[in-house]
Design an enzyme around this catalytic site. Structure first.
Site, PDB file in Angstrom:
ATOM      1  CG  ASP A 111      -9.789  -0.003   4.976  1.00  0.00           C
ATOM      2  OD1 ASP A 111      -9.571  -0.290   3.792  1.00  0.00           O
ATOM      3  OD2 ASP A 111      -9.094  -0.406   5.931  1.00  0.00           O
TER       4      ASP A 111
ATOM      5  CD  GLN B 107      -3.385  -4.450   6.431  1.00  0.00           C
ATOM      6  OE1 GLN B 107      -3.197  -3.491   5.700  1.00  0.00           O
ATOM      7  NE2 GLN B 107      -4.105  -5.487   6.051  1.00  0.00           N
TER       8      GLN B 107
ATOM      9  CE  LYS C 165      -3.869  -2.398   2.117  1.00  0.00           C
ATOM     10  NZ  LYS C 165      -4.520  -2.868   3.327  1.00  0.00           N
TER      11      LYS C 165
END
Ligand code: NDP
Length: 286
Positions: free
Chosen positions: A120, A97, A53
């Site tokens: 997200d 994460q 990422k």
């Protein structure tokens, strides 16, 4: 043989568009979209995801900051870091994460993220917005699946879609996005009866069960479009191999279009994360 929907190629196209937006934001507003990625602990798979990422973000001209906390970190320490990132006007997107170590409460952490920076799309406000058809930041994997589907079906209206899996991060938001495009949506899961025949009647099957090769030729009707979200690490002859939820060899001769694993939904997910970060940065200009 089914048409292959190439996630590598398509994600490269999305990333070019993101790079152009990043350049524009920098030139016109002196803003460099910035993504903060928070990693707790040493999980090897999570470390790889975070590295990818950060790398991709930098490739499109974004700034990306990885915050690494040790596995024993407390809920308070993690929430405090989220608070600092929320207040930092130079940070436009925040990603924690997952999964987190078991002593930490994921729901609390997600709820602590400023919804405007929740790239997200997991914050309850963003989940509610998606469910009520007023989506702002949409979860990355289903968003990537929709871009792939539109390659084959520019108009999804009236299609019968079956989503296999009902998780909060893939199955449910996927179903909401398909519904928004006027599909008739069935969500199948581990308790669904006659699941093969339910799936066989679909124009579109999205596989997000996390079971290697679960979906074989018996599940797919002729000409259906098959999107394979699954990423399952399987040991074959002592070597680690990534496999989807779809048995590609048996399904590809029947399906109309299909995504591969690897090189399908995976690269699209990262591209959509950066798309969300750019969108968040643009909205925060106002
Ligand atoms: P979860 O484990 O959270 O959810 C799996 C879902 O599949 C559950 O709803 C479960 O049903 C259902 N399921 C499990 N077994 C069966 C079965 N035999 N028949 C029907 N339904 C079944 O997984 P995620 O949604 O987080 O992830 C799904 C897969 O997608 C994983 O392989 C994951 O690695 C991958 N993934 C890939 C991403 C990418 O970028 N490509 C991103 C995110 C995930 P029930 O609710 O009844 O238990």
């Amino acid at each position: 043989m089914a048409q292959l929907i190439d996630g590598k190629q398509l994600s490269a196209q999305v990333l070019r568009e993101v790079a152009a937006e990043v350049e524009l934001l920098s030139a016109e507003h002196d803003v460099v979209p910035t993504l903060a990625v928070v990693l707790v602990g040493e999980d090897p798979a999570s470390q790889v995801y975070v590295r990818n990422k950060v790398k991709r973000a930098e490739e499109v001209g974004m700034r990306s900051i990885a915050h690494r906390l040790d596995a024993e970190c407390t809920q308070d320490a993690l929430n405090e870091l989220i608070g600092v990132l929320n207040d930092d006007s130079q940070v436009h997107g925040i990603l924690v994460q997952l999964p987190l170590p078991s002593h930490l409460n994921e729901d609390d952490v997600i709820a602590a993220i400023d919804p405007a920076k929740d790239v997200d799309g997991f914050h309850p406000l963003n989940v509610g917005a998606l469910a009520s058809g007023r989506a702002s930041l949409v979860p990355c994997t289903p968003q990537g699946c929709m871009i792939m589907l539109r390659q084959v079906h520019p108009d999804l209206s009236g299609k019968n879609a079956v989503v296999v899996g009902r998780s909060n991060i893939v199955g449910k938001p996927m179903a909401a996005l398909l519904l928004q495009e006027n599909c008739t949506v069935t969500i199948a899961h581990s308790r669904t009866k006659n699941i093969e025949s339910v799936s066989r009647n679909a124009d579109i099957v999205v596989a997000a069960a996390g079971r290697a090769k679960l979906i074989n030729a018996d599940w797919i009707g002729p000409g259906a479009t098959v999107i394979d979200v699954g990423i399952n690490a399987i040991s074959v002859d002592g070597k680690r191999k990534l496999m989807g939820d779809v048995d590609f060899e048996s399904v590809a001769p029947i399906a109309g279009a299909i995504t591969p694993v690897p090189g399908g939904v995976g690269p699209m997910t990262i591209a959509c994360l950066l798309l969300n970060t750019t969108r968040a940065a643009k909205r925060q200009l106002a």
